[in-house]
Design a protein around this motif. Structure first.
Motif, PDB file in Angstrom:
ATOM      1  N   ALA A   1     -18.338 -37.698  37.639  1.00 55.83           N
ATOM      2  CA  ALA A   1     -18.791 -39.065  37.872  1.00 55.83           C
ATOM      3  C   ALA A   1     -17.897 -40.017  37.082  1.00 55.83           C
ATOM      4  N   VAL A   2     -17.453 -41.073  37.764  1.00 66.65           N
ATOM      5  CA  VAL A   2     -16.531 -42.046  37.182  1.00 66.65           C
ATOM      6  C   VAL A   2     -17.094 -43.442  37.413  1.00 66.65           C
ATOM      7  N   GLY A   3     -17.003 -44.316  36.399  1.00 66.61           N
ATOM      8  CA  GLY A   3     -17.370 -45.714  36.541  1.00 66.61           C
ATOM      9  C   GLY A   3     -16.123 -46.577  36.579  1.00 66.61           C
ATOM     10  N   THR A   4     -16.208 -47.721  37.267  1.00 66.85           N
ATOM     11  CA  THR A   4     -15.014 -48.542  37.468  1.00 66.85           C
ATOM     12  C   THR A   4     -14.629 -49.375  36.251  1.00 66.85           C
ATOM     13  N   VAL A   5     -15.573 -49.728  35.372  1.00 69.34           N
ATOM     14  CA  VAL A   5     -15.230 -50.498  34.170  1.00 69.34           C
ATOM     15  C   VAL A   5     -14.553 -49.563  33.164  1.00 69.34           C
ATOM     16  N   ALA A   6     -13.339 -49.917  32.768  1.00 69.89           N
ATOM     17  CA  ALA A   6     -12.521 -49.101  31.862  1.00 69.89           C
ATOM     18  C   ALA A   6     -12.169 -47.750  32.465  1.00 69.89           C
TER      19      ALA A   6
ATOM     20  N   ASP B   1      -7.757 -45.635  46.102  1.00 67.29           N
ATOM     21  CA  ASP B   1      -7.749 -44.507  47.033  1.00 67.29           C
ATOM     22  C   ASP B   1      -8.870 -43.565  46.615  1.00 67.29           C
ATOM     23  N   ALA B   2      -9.495 -42.914  47.580  1.00 66.66           N
ATOM     24  CA  ALA B   2     -10.575 -41.987  47.240  1.00 66.66           C
ATOM     25  C   ALA B   2     -10.811 -41.011  48.372  1.00 66.66           C
ATOM     26  N   ASP B   3     -11.177 -39.790  47.998  1.00 68.23           N
ATOM     27  CA  ASP B   3     -11.683 -38.813  48.955  1.00 68.23           C
ATOM     28  C   ASP B   3     -12.786 -38.028  48.250  1.00 68.23           C
ATOM     29  N   ALA B   4     -13.207 -36.928  48.820  1.00 69.53           N
ATOM     30  CA  ALA B   4     -14.357 -36.208  48.273  1.00 69.53           C
ATOM     31  C   ALA B   4     -14.129 -35.695  46.862  1.00 69.53           C
ATOM     32  N   SER B   5     -12.894 -35.341  46.524  1.00 69.78           N
ATOM     33  CA  SER B   5     -12.635 -34.705  45.233  1.00 69.78           C
ATOM     34  C   SER B   5     -11.777 -35.539  44.292  1.00 69.78           C
ATOM     35  N   SER B   6     -11.341 -36.730  44.703  1.00 67.10           N
ATOM     36  CA  SER B   6     -10.479 -37.517  43.819  1.00 67.10           C
ATOM     37  C   SER B   6     -10.671 -39.004  44.058  1.00 67.10           C
ATOM     38  N   ILE B   7     -10.304 -39.773  43.047  1.00 70.27           N
ATOM     39  CA  ILE B   7     -10.335 -41.230  43.152  1.00 70.27           C
ATOM     40  C   ILE B   7      -9.221 -41.797  42.291  1.00 70.27           C
ATOM     41  N   GLU B   8      -8.551 -42.842  42.781  1.00 67.82           N
ATOM     42  CA  GLU B   8      -7.551 -43.557  41.994  1.00 67.82           C
ATOM     43  C   GLU B   8      -8.031 -44.972  41.771  1.00 67.82           C
ATOM     44  N   LEU B   9      -8.016 -45.393  40.499  1.00 66.87           N
ATOM     45  CA  LEU B   9      -8.454 -46.718  40.079  1.00 66.87           C
ATOM     46  C   LEU B   9      -7.280 -47.453  39.459  1.00 66.87           C
ATOM     47  N   GLY B  10      -7.210 -48.778  39.646  1.00 68.57           N
ATOM     48  CA  GLY B  10      -6.095 -49.530  39.101  1.00 68.57           C
ATOM     49  C   GLY B  10      -6.502 -50.883  38.536  1.00 68.57           C
ATOM     50  N   ALA B  11      -5.833 -51.292  37.459  1.00 73.97           N
ATOM     51  CA  ALA B  11      -6.025 -52.607  36.851  1.00 73.97           C
ATOM     52  C   ALA B  11      -4.706 -53.041  36.229  1.00 73.97           C
TER      53      ALA B  11
ATOM     54  N   THR C   1       3.475 -57.598  31.842  1.00 70.22           N
ATOM     55  CA  THR C   1       2.603 -57.392  32.994  1.00 70.22           C
ATOM     56  C   THR C   1       2.750 -55.944  33.440  1.00 70.22           C
ATOM     57  N   LEU C   2       1.774 -55.126  33.060  1.00 71.61           N
ATOM     58  CA  LEU C   2       1.816 -53.700  33.358  1.00 71.61           C
ATOM     59  C   LEU C   2       0.620 -53.302  34.210  1.00 71.61           C
ATOM     60  N   ARG C   3       0.897 -52.613  35.288  1.00 75.83           N
ATOM     61  CA  ARG C   3      -0.144 -52.072  36.162  1.00 75.83           C
ATOM     62  C   ARG C   3      -0.491 -50.667  35.712  1.00 75.83           C
TER      63      ARG C   3
END
Length: 308
Positions: free
Chosen positions: A20-25, A101-111, A122-124
């Motif tokens: 389980a992953v949350g989007t904040v931080a 990006d996301a599927d059943a077993s992975s998720i990519e988050l960016g800020a 300015t770093l992504r």
């Protein structure tokens, strides 16, 4: 019902592994293998206690007085640890990462860490969590979106456990090579080698109840991927691993970690093993800071495997 303070929650699965992953931080909320919880969890309506599970970017740990210098110019970061007068754990610990990006077993988050007080770049920053067959892989990708060279470091702040096994009974093993010496503000004042048979020698394993740790260590003199292992008397074994850029771990054993009702109740001993690419106050020392040119992309991974 109010949404979790850690943002939108995402569940990942791969056979015996659930994450389980949350989007904040880009926070790691839960990691289960065969139903065994491997990280400290917490209620939806509280901030991650003691920074549990958060991502640390564009630096881990602390910056003395929030001051550092780049290109001959003094930079003054906002003080985010007022009790010690430091800038702590980067700029994105309260920022919501977007789902890329996301599927059943992975998720990519960016800020993106934009220019602000004491930060001229300015770093992504992107974080991909992937549930693997035996645990978790976490891949960090950094892109320099600015017009000038930049520097950074990356870290993460997981607290590990092995299900309901008593924390104090667990055995931690690690090939620590160097300890960062700290003052009373938890800022570096030097280093010393970890001596075989000494207080901080973990090569043969030590029970957590014997340890009182809040130090950064350099690890793996031989280029091995394993950073730390945590094992139980029943044969369960968690391995924290990292690519070559993850040369440091912060080991922390607080005795007052707050747990939700129903899980050992109240406060107690906990164990953080934080993979980092640089030691504390690296913006000042320059030690193992990563340089990145305009348009350049850097990537590296750490992860967890579990067996029993």
């Amino acid at each position: 019902m109010h949404p979790p303070v850690t943002g939108v929650q995402h569940q990942l699965e791969n056979a015996r592994v659930r994450v389980a992953v949350g989007t904040v931080a880009a926070v790691l909320r839960s990691l289960e293998v065969d139903g065994v919880q491997l990280v400290e969890d917490f209620a939806d309506d509280v901030l991650p206690p003691f920074g549990a599970g958060i991502t640390l970017f564009p630096w881990p740990n602390r910056v003395r007085d929030g001051k550092w210098s780049f290109g001959g110019k003094t930079q003054q970061l906002d003080i985010t640890e007022p009790s010690k007068g430091n800038a702590s754990h980067g700029l994105l610990r309260n920022t919501e990462y977007a789902v890329l990006d996301a599927d059943a077993s992975s998720i990519e988050l960016g800020a993106t860490a934009y220019p602000q007080h004491g930060w001229p770049f300015t770093l992504r920053h992107c974080v991909r969590y992937r549930a693997t067959q035996h645990g978790l892989e976490v891949t960090h990708t950094v892109t320099n979106l600015g017009a000038k060279d930049a520097v950074f470091a990356v870290g993460a702040h997981p607290y590990f456990r092995l299900g309901d096994e008593p924390i104090g009974d667990l055995v931690v093993t690690s090939d620590l090579t160097e300890r960062v010496l700290l003052d009373d503000r938890l800022l570096p004042i030097g280093t010393e080698p970890v001596v075989a048979g000494g207080e901080f020698d973990l090569t043969s394993g030590r029970e957590l109840r014997e340890l009182d740790l809040n130090y950064a260590f350099k690890v793996r003199p031989n280029g091995e991927k394993t950073l730390v292992t945590l094992s139980s008397r029943s044969g369960a074994r968690l391995e924290l691993w990292g690519d070559d850029d993850f040369r440091y771990v912060q080991l922390y054993t607080p005795s007052d970690f707050p747990r939700p009702e129903g899980h050992h109740g109240g406060t107690g001993l906990a164990f953080a093993a934080e993979p980092m690419t640089a030691p504390p106050d690296a913006l000042n020392s320059g030690t193992d800071l990563i340089g990145i040119e305009p348009g350049e992309v850097w990537t590296s991974s750490w992860g967890v495997t579990f067996t029993r």
